[in-house]
Design a protein around this motif. Structure first.
Motif, PDB file in Angstrom:
ATOM      1  N   LEU A  21      40.682 -29.582   9.646  1.00  0.00           N
ATOM      2  CA  LEU A  21      39.795 -28.626  10.315  1.00  0.00           C
ATOM      3  C   LEU A  21      39.112 -27.869   9.178  1.00  0.00           C
ATOM      4  N   GLY A  22      38.015 -27.309   9.650  1.00  0.00           N
ATOM      5  CA  GLY A  22      37.243 -26.394   8.882  1.00  0.00           C
ATOM      6  C   GLY A  22      36.615 -25.442   9.964  1.00  0.00           C
ATOM      7  N   VAL A  23      36.612 -24.275   9.210  1.00  0.00           N
ATOM      8  CA  VAL A  23      36.151 -23.013   9.885  1.00  0.00           C
ATOM      9  C   VAL A  23      35.024 -22.408   9.226  1.00  0.00           C
ATOM     10  N   ARG A  24      33.876 -22.009   9.740  1.00  0.00           N
ATOM     11  CA  ARG A  24      32.765 -21.384   9.344  1.00  0.00           C
ATOM     12  C   ARG A  24      32.879 -19.952   9.176  1.00  0.00           C
TER      13      ARG A  24
ATOM     14  N   PHE B  27      34.156 -18.362  15.965  1.00  0.00           N
ATOM     15  CA  PHE B  27      35.309 -17.990  16.943  1.00  0.00           C
ATOM     16  C   PHE B  27      35.910 -19.307  17.281  1.00  0.00           C
ATOM     17  N   ILE B  28      37.010 -19.809  17.021  1.00  0.00           N
ATOM     18  CA  ILE B  28      37.407 -20.929  17.048  1.00  0.00           C
ATOM     19  C   ILE B  28      38.703 -20.534  18.158  1.00  0.00           C
ATOM     20  N   ALA B  29      39.052 -21.555  18.998  1.00  0.00           N
ATOM     21  CA  ALA B  29      40.257 -21.711  19.769  1.00  0.00           C
ATOM     22  C   ALA B  29      40.891 -22.823  19.569  1.00  0.00           C
ATOM     23  N   LEU B  30      42.275 -22.728  19.339  1.00  0.00           N
ATOM     24  CA  LEU B  30      43.125 -24.109  19.199  1.00  0.00           C
ATOM     25  C   LEU B  30      43.676 -24.107  20.693  1.00  0.00           C
TER      26      LEU B  30
ATOM     27  N   ALA C  85      35.614 -18.847  22.917  1.00  0.00           N
ATOM     28  CA  ALA C  85      35.260 -19.620  21.716  1.00  0.00           C
ATOM     29  C   ALA C  85      33.802 -20.106  21.324  1.00  0.00           C
ATOM     30  N   ASP C  86      33.427 -20.133  20.311  1.00  0.00           N
ATOM     31  CA  ASP C  86      32.293 -20.788  19.879  1.00  0.00           C
ATOM     32  C   ASP C  86      32.930 -22.367  19.872  1.00  0.00           C
ATOM     33  N   ARG C  87      33.713 -22.646  19.369  1.00  0.00           N
ATOM     34  CA  ARG C  87      34.149 -24.090  19.300  1.00  0.00           C
ATOM     35  C   ARG C  87      35.687 -24.081  19.593  1.00  0.00           C
ATOM     36  N   VAL C  88      35.975 -25.112  20.081  1.00  0.00           N
ATOM     37  CA  VAL C  88      37.445 -25.554  20.551  1.00  0.00           C
ATOM     38  C   VAL C  88      37.908 -26.594  20.081  1.00  0.00           C
ATOM     39  N   ILE C  89      39.468 -26.658  19.565  1.00  0.00           N
ATOM     40  CA  ILE C  89      39.990 -27.639  18.811  1.00  0.00           C
ATOM     41  C   ILE C  89      41.196 -28.002  19.676  1.00  0.00           C
ATOM     42  N   ILE C  90      41.086 -28.907  20.599  1.00  0.00           N
ATOM     43  CA  ILE C  90      42.337 -29.280  21.437  1.00  0.00           C
ATOM     44  C   ILE C  90      43.287 -30.023  20.524  1.00  0.00           C
TER      45      ILE C  90
ATOM     46  N   ASP D 199      47.396 -31.634  20.348  1.00  0.00           N
ATOM     47  CA  ASP D 199      48.328 -32.193  21.335  1.00  0.00           C
ATOM     48  C   ASP D 199      49.299 -33.092  20.403  1.00  0.00           C
ATOM     49  N   ARG D 200      50.549 -32.698  20.783  1.00  0.00           N
ATOM     50  CA  ARG D 200      51.697 -33.348  19.746  1.00  0.00           C
ATOM     51  C   ARG D 200      51.470 -33.276  18.396  1.00  0.00           C
ATOM     52  N   GLY D 201      51.022 -32.165  17.777  1.00  0.00           N
ATOM     53  CA  GLY D 201      50.897 -32.057  16.433  1.00  0.00           C
ATOM     54  C   GLY D 201      49.626 -32.625  15.645  1.00  0.00           C
ATOM     55  N   LYS D 202      48.606 -32.975  16.656  1.00  0.00           N
ATOM     56  CA  LYS D 202      47.503 -33.824  16.310  1.00  0.00           C
ATOM     57  C   LYS D 202      46.173 -33.004  16.657  1.00  0.00           C
ATOM     58  N   ILE D 203      45.110 -33.218  16.248  1.00  0.00           N
ATOM     59  CA  ILE D 203      43.770 -32.710  16.925  1.00  0.00           C
ATOM     60  C   ILE D 203      43.555 -33.925  17.785  1.00  0.00           C
ATOM     61  N   ALA D 204      43.265 -33.822  19.197  1.00  0.00           N
ATOM     62  CA  ALA D 204      43.075 -34.481  20.050  1.00  0.00           C
ATOM     63  C   ALA D 204      41.407 -34.903  20.361  1.00  0.00           C
ATOM     64  N   ALA D 205      40.798 -33.491  20.316  1.00  0.00           N
ATOM     65  CA  ALA D 205      39.315 -33.397  20.191  1.00  0.00           C
ATOM     66  C   ALA D 205      38.842 -32.186  19.606  1.00  0.00           C
ATOM     67  N   GLU D 206      37.461 -31.936  19.367  1.00  0.00           N
ATOM     68  CA  GLU D 206      36.950 -30.880  18.988  1.00  0.00           C
ATOM     69  C   GLU D 206      35.523 -30.747  19.234  1.00  0.00           C
ATOM     70  N   GLY D 207      34.924 -29.441  19.291  1.00  0.00           N
ATOM     71  CA  GLY D 207      33.541 -29.213  19.462  1.00  0.00           C
ATOM     72  C   GLY D 207      33.199 -28.114  20.179  1.00  0.00           C
ATOM     73  N   ARG D 208      31.975 -27.921  20.540  1.00  0.00           N
ATOM     74  CA  ARG D 208      31.457 -26.837  21.214  1.00  0.00           C
ATOM     75  C   ARG D 208      31.852 -26.781  22.558  1.00  0.00           C
ATOM     76  N   VAL D 209      32.316 -25.883  23.319  1.00  0.00           N
ATOM     77  CA  VAL D 209      32.647 -26.033  24.732  1.00  0.00           C
ATOM     78  C   VAL D 209      31.763 -27.204  25.642  1.00  0.00           C
TER      79      VAL D 209
END
Lengths: 279, 245
Positions: free
Chosen positions: A23-26, A30-33, A199-204, A206-216
Motif C-alpha cells: 500500500l501507499g499513503v500520501r 486519511f486512510i481507513a483499513l 476516510a479519504d480512502r479506504v483499504i478493505i 480480508d484474511r491478511g490481504k487487500i480485498a479492495a481499495e479506493g475512495r469511498v
C-alpha cells in the motif's frame, strides 16, 4: 508517497496474519483499513509503526527504508493502540510526561499544556488515569500520541467499546488532527460508518490481504447506488442497482418484505468476500 | 538517553504510588526469617568466629534486595500483558539498550529500599555492623544481576503462570541454596554444585564480606559477578530487541 509498504508478510506459528499487503499513503491523507477482527489490520499497523518486524516485505518512509531501529523516523510516528494503555496509577499529566521524556520533547510543560487543552483534559490533569471515563482515557491516549507532533498518526480501532456520542466526539477530535494539523492518519476499524465518515480512502482487508481499495464513493459505486434488502424465509437477500429508480422498479415486483437503502461499504465487502463484517 | 529518562521516570512514579506496599513487603519477610532462623534456631550458634545473627543479616540483605530487584519482572509482566504500557517503550525513538538500562536503574532503586530496613533490624538485634566501602560495588553488581534476570524472565515468559513457575523452580531454590542462611561449605556436594552456578552465591559473599569485614575472596567473587552481569546484559538486550506485542 509518505509511506510505502511492499508485499508485507507477517507469520505467527506458521500461519500468515498478513500475506502480501502492499500500500501507499500520501502526506496528509486519511486512510481507513477496514475489515473484520482477525483480518490483519492491527498486525499491518504494528509493522508500519515499527512495533513488530515483518516476516518479509519492505517499508519505506519518504522512499527511505524503515526498520524498528530507525530512531529519526520513529520520532515522526504517533500510535494510538487498541487498548487504552495508560498507567492507571499515574496522573494524566504524569502519563503525558512519560511520553515527553521518551520522545525527548524539550519544552515538556508547554507540550503538556497544549495536549491537555486540545484534548479537553486540562481540568483533569492531576487525576489518576483510573479515575477517567472510557472516552477521557481514549482522548488521553490520542493526546499522548500527538505530543511530539508526529507526521503520521496510527489509530487502531479508536472507538471500539465507546458509546455513540463519545464515538462522534473522538471522530471530531481525529478529524481536527488531520485537517487542521495536517497530520497523516491511518485508522483501523471494523465500523463501516467510521470508515465512510472519516476516510479519504479506504483499504478493505480480508484474511491478511487487500480485498479492495479506493475512495469511498467510487468503491460504493462499483457495487451500485441503491440496495434492496429482501427478507426471505432463508434470511436477507441483498440486490444492488445502478440507481434508485431501478431498485424501485424491482421493489414493485417483490412480494416479500423489502427495504430500499443506499449502498454502503459493507455491500462492497460482501460483494468481494461473500461474507458480512462480523464483529 | 531519552529512553533511559522515560523508563526511569515512569517506573519511579509507579514505585512512588506503591511505596508503602514496597516498604511493607521489604519489612515483613526478613523480619520473619530473622525471628525463625536467627532467634528460633541460631541464637546461640556461630559460623566460624561470627555470631549467627551477624552472619544472617547480610544474607537477609542479599535475599530481600534480590527479591525486590528481581520483582521488577512482575511489574514488567503486568505492564506488558495487562496494561500494555511496555509497548510505549518499544515505540519510543530510542535504542533498545536504553530500555534495558532504564529498567536496571529501576531495579537498583527498588532493591535498595530493604537495605536500610534490614540494617535497622540488625542494630535492634545487636548485630549492627557498619559495612565498608566495598559494600557499594557489591550491592550494585548484585542488584544489576537480579534486575536483568527480572527483565529477561518478564520478557521471555508467555503469561503470568509461566512467571510463577520460574519463581517457584528457580528463584526460591536459589534463595535457599546460595549461602544466604548458612555456609554452603557444610552442605552436600549436590547443593555445593547448585551454589556454584547460582549468581546469588557470589553476590551474597560480596555483601557479607563487606558488611562483616571478613575475607571472602572479594576480587574473585566480584569478577565472577561482573562476568555474569555482562553476560546477562547481552542476553537481555538480545531479548528486548526481539520483543513484539
Amino acid at each position: 508517497m509518505l509511506i510505502e509498504a511492499v508485499d508485507l508478510v507477517k507469520t505467527f506459528d506458521k500461519k500468515d496474519a498478513v500475506s502480501g499487503i502492499s500500500l501507499g499513503v500520501r502526506e496528509g491523507e486519511f486512510i481507513a483499513l477496514l475489515g473484520p477482527n482477525g483480518a490483519g489490520k492491527t498486525t499491518t499497523v504494528n509493522m508500519l509503526s515499527g512495533l513488530s518486524k515483518p516476516t518479509s516485505g519492505r517499508i519505506y518512509y519518504n522512499s527511505k527504508p524503515f526498520t524498528a531501529e530507525d530512531i529519526s523516523l520513529k520520532k515522526q510516528i504517533g500510535v494510538v493502540p487498541q487498548h487504552n494503555n495508560v498507567d492507571r496509577d499515574l496522573t494524566v499529566a504524569e502519563n503525558l510526561r512519560v511520553h515527553c521524556k521518551l520522545f525527548d520533547i524539550n519544552d515538556e510543560k508547554k507540550a503538556i499544556e497544549r495536549a491537555l487543552e486540545f484534548s479537553g483534559l486540562t481540568g483533569h490533569m492531576d487525576k489518576t488515569a483510573d479515575k477517567l471515563s472510557g472516552g477521557m482515557k481514549r482522548r488521553l491516549v490520542i493526546a499522548r500520541a500527538l505530543l511530539h507532533n508526529p507526521r503520521v498518526l496510527f489509530l487502531d480501532e479508536p472507538t471500539t467499546g465507546l458509546d455513540a456520542s463519545v464515538r462522534r466526539n473522538i471522530w471530531d477530535f481525529v478529524r481536527t488532527v488531520n485537517k487542521q494539523q495536517g497530520c497523516t492518519v491511518i485508522l483501523t476499524t471494523h465500523y463501516i460508518e467510521e470508515a465512510e465518515v472519516l476516510a479519504d480512502r479506504v483499504i478493505i482487508i480480508d484474511r491478511g490481504k487487500i480485498a479492495a481499495e479506493g475512495r469511498v464513493e467510487p468503491l460504493k459505486e462499483s457495487v451500485g447506488r441503491a440496495a434492496l434488502d429482501i427478507y426471505t424465509e432463508n434470511g436477507i437477500e441483498t440486490l444492488h442497482f445502478a440507481d434508485r429508480q431501478e431498485a424501485i422498479h424491482k421493489l414493485e415486483s417483490i412480494t416479500d418484505e423489502a427495504k430500499l437503502r443506499d449502498v454502503t461499504l459493507e455491500d462492497v465487502y460482501i460483494k468481494i468476500t461473500g461474507r458480512r463484517i462480523d464483529v | 538517553m531519552n529512553g533511559i529518562k522515560g523508563v526511569v521516570y515512569r517506573e519511579t512514579r509507579v514505585l512512588k504510588s506503591r511505596f508503602m506496599k514496597t516498604i511493607l513487603s521489604s519489612s515483613v519477610s526478613p523480619l520473619l526469617f530473622l525471628l525463625a532462623f536467627g532467634y528460633g534456631i541460631g541464637r546461640n550458634s556461630t559460623v566460624g568466629q561470627t555470631g549467627y545473627i551477624e552472619f544472617l543479616i547480610p544474607g537477609l540483605i542479599a535475599m530481600t534486595s534480590m527479591n525486590q530487584s528481581y520483582g521488577i519482572s512482575s511489574d514488567i509482566n503486568i505492564s506488558r500483558f495487562y496494561f500494555k504500557t511496555f509497548d510505549e517503550y518499544l515505540l519510543a525513538p530510542c535504542a533498545k539498550w536504553e530500555i534495558v538500562v532504564g529498567e536496571i536503574i529501576y531495579g537498583i532503586l527498588k532493591g535498595l529500599i530493604p537495605v536500610l530496613i534490614i540494617f535497622m533490624y540488625g542494630y535492634l538485634a545487636g548485630a549492627g555492623n557498619i559495612p565498608n566501602i566495598l559494600f557499594v560495588p557489591a550491592m550494585l553488581v548484585h542488584l544489576i544481576i537480579f534486575s536483568m534476570l527480572g527483565i529477561m524472565v518478564a520478557l521471555k515468559v508467555k503469561n503470568h503462570g509461566d512467571q510463577f513457575a520460574v519463581n517457584s523452580f528457580v528463584i526460591t531454590p536459589m534463595i535457599f541454596l546460595s549461602g544466604t542462611f548458612y555456609p554452603v561449605e557444610h552442605m552436600p556436594l549436590a547443593v555445593k554444585i547448585i551454589a556454584a552456578v547460582s549468581p546469588l552465591t557470589y553476590t551474597t559473599r560480596l555483601i557479607r564480606g563487606s558488611v562483616l569485614g571478613t575475607d571472602t575472596a572479594y576480587l574473585f567473587n566480584f569478577s565472577v559477578s561482573a562476568v555474569i552481569a555482562a553476560a546477562l546484559f547481552w542476553l537481555s538486550l538480545k531479548i528486548v530487541k526481539r520483543i513484539e506485542p
